[in-house]
Design an enzyme around this catalytic site. Structure first.
Site, short mmCIF file in Angstrom:
data_model
loop_
_atom_site.label_atom_id
_atom_site.label_comp_id
_atom_site.label_asym_id
_atom_site.label_seq_id
_atom_site.Cartn_x
_atom_site.Cartn_y
_atom_site.Cartn_z
CB CYS A 114 16.06 -14.78 -1.08
SG CYS A 114 16.78 -13.15 -0.81
CG HIS A 248 18.73 -17.29 -3.57
ND1 HIS A 248 18.49 -16.22 -4.39
CD2 HIS A 248 19.03 -16.77 -2.34
CE1 HIS A 248 18.63 -15.10 -3.70
NE2 HIS A 248 18.96 -15.41 -2.46
CG ASN A 278 20.54 -12.12 -2.71
OD1 ASN A 278 19.56 -12.34 -3.43
ND2 ASN A 278 20.60 -12.50 -1.45
N1 COA Z 1 33.35 -4.41 3.91
C1 COA Z 1 34.33 -4.52 4.82
N2 COA Z 1 34.13 -5.02 6.06
C2 COA Z 1 32.89 -5.43 6.35
C3 COA Z 1 31.82 -5.34 5.45
C4 COA Z 1 32.10 -4.80 4.18
N3 COA Z 1 31.14 -4.69 3.24
N4 COA Z 1 30.72 -5.83 6.03
C5 COA Z 1 31.05 -6.22 7.27
N5 COA Z 1 32.36 -5.97 7.47
C6 COA Z 1 33.17 -6.22 8.66
C7 COA Z 1 32.33 -6.24 9.92
O1 COA Z 1 32.10 -4.95 10.39
C8 COA Z 1 33.21 -7.07 10.83
O2 COA Z 1 34.21 -6.23 11.32
P1 COA Z 1 34.66 -6.35 12.88
O3 COA Z 1 35.16 -7.76 13.03
O4 COA Z 1 35.69 -5.31 13.00
O5 COA Z 1 33.40 -6.08 13.65
C9 COA Z 1 33.88 -8.06 9.90
O6 COA Z 1 33.75 -7.51 8.58
C10 COA Z 1 33.26 -9.43 9.93
O7 COA Z 1 31.87 -9.27 9.85
P2 COA Z 1 30.92 -10.50 9.78
O8 COA Z 1 29.51 -10.03 9.57
O9 COA Z 1 31.16 -11.40 10.94
O10 COA Z 1 31.49 -11.20 8.47
P3 COA Z 1 31.16 -12.57 7.83
O11 COA Z 1 32.38 -13.34 7.64
O12 COA Z 1 30.02 -13.26 8.51
O13 COA Z 1 30.64 -12.14 6.38
C11 COA Z 1 28.57 -11.86 5.20
C12 COA Z 1 29.50 -11.32 6.26
C13 COA Z 1 27.33 -10.98 5.16
C14 COA Z 1 29.27 -11.83 3.86
C15 COA Z 1 28.20 -13.33 5.56
O14 COA Z 1 27.80 -13.42 6.89
C16 COA Z 1 27.13 -13.87 4.70
O15 COA Z 1 27.31 -14.04 3.51
N6 COA Z 1 25.96 -14.20 5.27
C17 COA Z 1 24.85 -14.68 4.50
C18 COA Z 1 24.16 -13.49 3.93
C19 COA Z 1 23.18 -13.83 2.89
O16 COA Z 1 23.50 -14.52 1.96
N7 COA Z 1 21.96 -13.31 3.04
C20 COA Z 1 20.94 -13.42 2.10
C21 COA Z 1 20.32 -14.76 2.18
S1 COA Z 1 18.97 -14.79 1.09
#
Ligand code: COA
Length: 321
Positions: A114, A248, A278
């Site tokens: 990215c 980004h 993204n």
């Molecule tokens: N829909 C519904 N629930 C979802 C889900 C979805 N698409 N994806 C994950 N979950 C659930 C998980 O299973 C978890 O459930 P649990 O608590 O029962 O296990 C819960 O939501 C929380 O998951 P978690 O991964 O801890 O959520 P989060 O608050 O960290 O949000 C992201 C997840 C991916 C949105 C967040 O971590 C994020 O934005 N990270 C950066 C990612 C990014 O930008 N990457 C690219 C960089 S270039």
């Protein structure tokens, strides 16, 4: 007189097909509400069978050249940032040179996930400053829909496809316009936080994207915040000098956190993540294209770009448009 690289053309391409959060929630256990609350994403464009990194990069490049009023024969080089090339080789860039009808010059791909566009822009700037090229197409083109694990709701909802291009051209002026500086970083010790578990050199070909979302989020906010400081400090500028932040587009919460750090109202941040999701290396040039064409970014504006991606790789670019 200083030779600087000026951004003189902008172009973008998004596949026709739009996939909404509701459509994804029919495929697996997620919801529009969850996706919007955690990421700001409402929809993404998804490639058709005909759309590839080469075809989308070529379309974006043609639009950027038309914008700049530059003929393909005047292009000296093409640099494409992509993690999803059509082939291991020839590179996407060399295919694009051919598609554009450029019979000379050079081209290569950059792999920095990215952060690829910032790496490509920095490379192109170095070629221009050293006098090796005067006109370079810098492109980000990605089809992440082909490397997503569509059974993993944690990653499948986050990405979209598209391409963006910028024409970078040497200007021999007083140094008042053009790229002011770029800063690149990488830390391989964090390589397992965001990666693709295969490639043509591995048996698992072609591999799927894997991510520890929370860890990436934490690194993104910290590293991008220090990146914007570094960009401004080294240029002797302050937050107040920045006209537009063009980040980004991974997640609105990351974008807002960096904007807060810059004390920048969200109105001065170019945001496309809600419509594009993204698009990895394509996200910054797509955002630039949109904001230049709709008149938000004007000539003379100071634009700060930043990105973080798998590697981890991260960096910034500061430009006077
Ligand atoms: N829909 C519904 N629930 C979802 C889900 C979805 N698409 N994806 C994950 N979950 C659930 C998980 O299973 C978890 O459930 P649990 O608590 O029962 O296990 C819960 O939501 C929380 O998951 P978690 O991964 O801890 O959520 P989060 O608050 O960290 O949000 C992201 C997840 C991916 C949105 C967040 O971590 C994020 O934005 N990270 C950066 C990612 C990014 O930008 N990457 C690219 C960089 S270039």
């Amino acid at each position: 007189m200083t030779t600087r690289s000026a951004m003189v053309g902008f172009g973008g391409y998004l596949p026709e097909r739009v996939v909404t959060n509701d459509e994804l929630s029919e495929r697996f256990d997620t919801s529009d509400e969850w996706i919007r609350a955690r990421t700001g994403i409402r929809q993404r464009h998804i490639a058709s069978e005909q759309d590839t990194a080469v075809s989308m990069a070529t379309r974006a490049a043609e639009r950027a050249l038309t914008f700049a009023g530059i003929a393909p024969k005047d292009v000296d080089a093409v640099i494409v940032a992509t993690a999803t090339p059509d082939q291991a080789f020839p590179s996407t860039a060399v295919r694009v040179l051919h598609q554009l009808g450029v019979a000379h010059g050079f081209g290569f791909d950059v792999s920095a996930a990215c952060c690829g566009f910032i790496y490509a822009l920095s490379s192109a700037d170095a070629f221009i400053r050293s006098g090796q090229a005067r006109t370079i197409l810098v492109i980000g083109s990605e089809v992440y829909s082909r490397i997503l694990d569509w059974s993993d709701r944690g990653t499948a909802v986050l990405f979209g496809d598209g391409a963006g291009a910028v024409v970078l051209r040497a200007t021999d002026g007083d140094g008042s316009t053009g790229l002011i500086g770029t800063h690149l970083h990488a830390d391989g010790s964090t390589g397992d936080l965001l990666y693709v578990d295969g490639a043509v050199g591995r048996r698992e070909h072609p591999g799927h994207l894997r991510m520890s979302g929370r860890d990436v989020f934490r690194h993104a906010v910290a590293k991008l915040s220090s990146s914007v400081d570094e960009a401004l400090d080294s240029a002797g500028l302050t937050y107040a000098d920045v006209s537009w932040l063009v980040p980004h587009q991974a997640n609105i919460r990351i974008i807002e956190a960096v904007a807060r750090k810059l004390q920048m109202p969200i109105e001065r941040v170019v945001v496309t993540v809600e419509r594009h999701a993204n698009t990895s290396a394509a996200s910054i040039p797509l955002a630039l294209d949109e904001a230049v064409r709709d008149g938000r970014i004007q000539r003379g504006d100071l634009v700060l770009m930043e990105a973080l991606g798998g590697g981890l790789t991260w960096g910034s670019a500061l430009a006077r448009i």
